[in-house]
Scaffold this motif. Structure first.
Motif, PDB file in Angstrom:
ATOM      1  N   GLN A 182       0.339  -1.058  -0.253  1.00  0.00           N
ATOM      2  CA  GLN A 182      -0.364  -0.034  -0.217  1.00  0.00           C
ATOM      3  C   GLN A 182       0.538   1.211   0.043  1.00  0.00           C
ATOM      4  O   GLN A 182       0.047   2.307  -0.112  1.00  0.00           O
ATOM      5  CB  GLN A 182      -1.060  -0.116   1.180  1.00  0.00           C
ATOM      6  CG  GLN A 182      -2.013  -0.525   0.575  1.00  0.00           C
ATOM      7  CD  GLN A 182      -3.430  -1.026   2.318  1.00  0.00           C
ATOM      8  OE1 GLN A 182      -2.753  -1.167   3.262  1.00  0.00           O
ATOM      9  NE2 GLN A 182      -4.525  -0.910   1.739  1.00  0.00           N
ATOM     10  N   ALA A 208       2.786   4.699  -0.973  1.00  0.00           N
ATOM     11  CA  ALA A 208       2.666   5.316  -2.480  1.00  0.00           C
ATOM     12  C   ALA A 208       4.364   5.135  -3.018  1.00  0.00           C
ATOM     13  O   ALA A 208       4.433   6.673  -1.574  1.00  0.00           O
ATOM     14  CB  ALA A 208       2.051   6.427  -2.140  1.00  0.00           C
ATOM     15  N   ARG A 236      -4.357   4.117  -4.264  1.00  0.00           N
ATOM     16  CA  ARG A 236      -4.174   4.179  -3.352  1.00  0.00           C
ATOM     17  C   ARG A 236      -4.794   2.834  -2.677  1.00  0.00           C
ATOM     18  O   ARG A 236      -5.887   2.050  -1.936  1.00  0.00           O
ATOM     19  CB  ARG A 236      -5.017   5.391  -1.805  1.00  0.00           C
ATOM     20  CG  ARG A 236      -4.357   6.626  -1.882  1.00  0.00           C
ATOM     21  CD  ARG A 236      -4.314   7.809  -1.428  1.00  0.00           C
ATOM     22  NE  ARG A 236      -5.861   8.081  -1.762  1.00  0.00           N
ATOM     23  CZ  ARG A 236      -6.753   8.841  -0.188  1.00  0.00           C
ATOM     24  NH1 ARG A 236      -6.061   9.255   0.297  1.00  0.00           N
ATOM     25  NH2 ARG A 236      -7.488   9.374  -1.125  1.00  0.00           N
ATOM     26  N   GLN A 237      -4.404   1.733  -3.910  1.00  0.00           N
ATOM     27  CA  GLN A 237      -5.314   0.413  -3.447  1.00  0.00           C
ATOM     28  C   GLN A 237      -4.311  -0.440  -3.216  1.00  0.00           C
ATOM     29  O   GLN A 237      -2.936  -0.738  -3.489  1.00  0.00           O
ATOM     30  CB  GLN A 237      -6.235   0.150  -4.662  1.00  0.00           C
ATOM     31  CG  GLN A 237      -7.117   0.856  -5.321  1.00  0.00           C
ATOM     32  CD  GLN A 237      -8.022   0.890  -6.362  1.00  0.00           C
ATOM     33  OE1 GLN A 237      -7.405  -0.320  -7.539  1.00  0.00           O
ATOM     34  NE2 GLN A 237      -9.161   0.809  -6.783  1.00  0.00           N
ATOM     35  N   LYS A 255       2.621  11.268  -2.171  1.00  0.00           N
ATOM     36  CA  LYS A 255       1.464  10.997  -1.509  1.00  0.00           C
ATOM     37  C   LYS A 255      -0.140  12.575  -0.893  1.00  0.00           C
ATOM     38  O   LYS A 255      -1.371  12.563  -1.035  1.00  0.00           O
ATOM     39  CB  LYS A 255       1.450  10.380   0.164  1.00  0.00           C
ATOM     40  CG  LYS A 255       2.739   9.932   0.104  1.00  0.00           C
ATOM     41  CD  LYS A 255       3.235   9.329   1.659  1.00  0.00           C
ATOM     42  CE  LYS A 255       3.596   7.172   1.417  1.00  0.00           C
ATOM     43  NZ  LYS A 255       4.109   7.650   3.160  1.00  0.00           N
ATOM     44  N   MET A 298      -1.689  12.677  -4.670  1.00  0.00           N
ATOM     45  CA  MET A 298      -2.323  11.575  -4.434  1.00  0.00           C
ATOM     46  C   MET A 298      -4.247  12.658  -3.862  1.00  0.00           C
ATOM     47  O   MET A 298      -4.794  12.009  -4.226  1.00  0.00           O
ATOM     48  CB  MET A 298      -2.663  10.199  -4.297  1.00  0.00           C
ATOM     49  CG  MET A 298      -1.413   9.912  -4.599  1.00  0.00           C
ATOM     50  SD  MET A 298      -0.631   8.135  -3.981  1.00  0.00           S
ATOM     51  CE  MET A 298      -1.605   7.625  -3.991  1.00  0.00           C
ATOM     52  N   HIS A 347      -7.534  12.931  -5.476  1.00  0.00           N
ATOM     53  CA  HIS A 347      -9.027  11.957  -4.626  1.00  0.00           C
ATOM     54  C   HIS A 347      -9.926  13.519  -4.330  1.00  0.00           C
ATOM     55  O   HIS A 347     -10.910  12.856  -4.606  1.00  0.00           O
ATOM     56  CB  HIS A 347      -8.042  11.218  -3.766  1.00  0.00           C
ATOM     57  CG  HIS A 347      -8.329  10.044  -4.498  1.00  0.00           C
ATOM     58  ND1 HIS A 347      -8.528   9.164  -4.433  1.00  0.00           N
ATOM     59  CD2 HIS A 347      -6.714   9.233  -4.744  1.00  0.00           C
ATOM     60  CE1 HIS A 347      -7.690   8.021  -5.042  1.00  0.00           C
ATOM     61  NE2 HIS A 347      -6.396   7.906  -5.105  1.00  0.00           N
TER      62      HIS A 347
END
Length: 352
Positions: A177, A179, A193-194, A318, A321, A325
């Motif tokens: 997980q 990043a 973020r999967q 991070k 991201m 999102h």
């Protein structure tokens, strides 16, 4: 003439007793690489010398690299022969690889074909397939980490395992997980973020294959947040005229690697069995001038998104991201028409 020691300090006498230190091959923020010759056998090596003080806070990357290099043995992976450790430095005695970065070699060649690209990708797939069989995910495959063995030998050597992940049991690779990676080559599931697995390396190989055939990246934007949106949507094109002379087999190969769904994405073994790799489907038309022209333009435009500090890159990724999102969540409240308009305004990969 011997190289000036890193930051003016002397080398460990255990190292200098065994090796004659030659010229400096390269320097980074906390390390240097020197050419060295075994005083007894005459064999030449590259010694990576890491300054512990400068490395502070980044020790995990060094530990990862050492752990991977001690574990692996493959013709397409740089070898670690021995290590020395003192109070101030770590010395990694490694295989001497002096052929330069892959893309530099392509630019220097007089001719370059789709078949050449196929053979290069086959080497990368072979090395990464071996890593995966050992429970290792590279997580930062990109052109800078693909080196040519020598000026005379274009054998590909995979390097830089600072971001790699090693499973205790190769058969039970856990989902990851963290990043990490390099913008432009990172897989969409990382950006979403999967939980992800070794399929992220196959996505990166797809991006590299794309660039090898046209000279420019499939995804590009001056802003990383917009770049990440493109990658998560998987929006790229085989633009005319740059792809007109490239075979349908090559395009099919890339689409199987740059597949948004990691469960449907080809793994290395599947990719190695694709006709473009092993079935003689790669064309022999000279594409050197087109590819090198685009490589030069792309380097001038974005310098391949080089990042010197991996920790800073990860932190930035991070943050971006989270921003992507948040914007994505806001976009879901808009109408379909507004969403369509938004997705067509950003600059996609395409030629410079």
């Amino acid at each position: 003439m011997n190289a000036m020691p890193l930051f003016g300090k002397k080398y460990d006498p255990r190292v200098t007793q065994k090796y004659s230190i030659k010229e400096t091959l390269g320097r980074g923020a906390f390390s240097e690489v020197v050419k060295a010759q075994d005083r007894e056998t005459g064999t030449q090596y590259a010694i990576k010398i890491i300054d512990k003080k400068q490395l502070k806070g980044k020790e995990e990357a060094l530990q990862n690299e050492i752990e991977v290099l001690r574990k692996v043995s493959h013709p397409n992976i740089v070898k670690l022969y021995e290590m020395y450790d003192d109070k101030s430095k770590v010395y990694l005695v490694m295989e001497l690889v002096c052929g330069g970065e892959l893309f530099d070699r392509i630019v220097e060649k007089g001719t370059y074909t789709e078949k050449d690209a196929s053979e290069l990708i086959a080497q990368i797939l072979g090395g990464v397939n071996y890593l995966h069989s050992q429970g290792i995910v590279h997580r930062d495959l990109k052109p800078e980490n693909l080196l040519c063995y020598s000026k005379e030998d274009s054998k590909i050597m995979i390097s830089d395992f600072g971001l790699s992940k090693i499973a205790s049991e190769p058969e039970t690779m856990p989902a990851m997980q963290t990043a990490c990676g390099t913008p432009g080559y990172v897989a969409p599931e990382v950006l979403r973020r999967q939980p992800y697995n070794q399929a992220v390396d196959c996505w990166s190989i797809g991006v590299i294959a794309y660039i090898l055939l046209c000279g420019y990246p499939p995804f590009y934007d001056e802003e990383d947040s917009e770049l990440f949106k493109q990658i998560m949507k998987g929006t790229y094109e085989f633009d005319s005229p740059y792809w007109d002379d490239i075979s349908d087999s090559a395009k099919n190969f890339i689409t199987h690697l740059m597949e948004l769904d990691p469960k449907k994405r080809y793994n290395c073994e599947q990719a190695l069995k694709h006709p473009w790799i092993c079935g003689g489907m790669a064309r022999t038309t000279n594409i050197h001038s087109t590819v090198t022209e685009q490589i030069h333009k792309t380097r001038a435009r974005c310098n391949w998104k080089r990042v010197g500090n991996v920790v800073v890159a990860m932190q930035k990724m991070k943050l971006l991201m989270g921003q992507v999102h948040k914007e994505h969540d806001n976009d879901t409240t808009k109408s379909d028409a507004a969403e369509d308009k938004t997705t067509t305004q950003g600059a996609t990969g395409g030629p410079p």
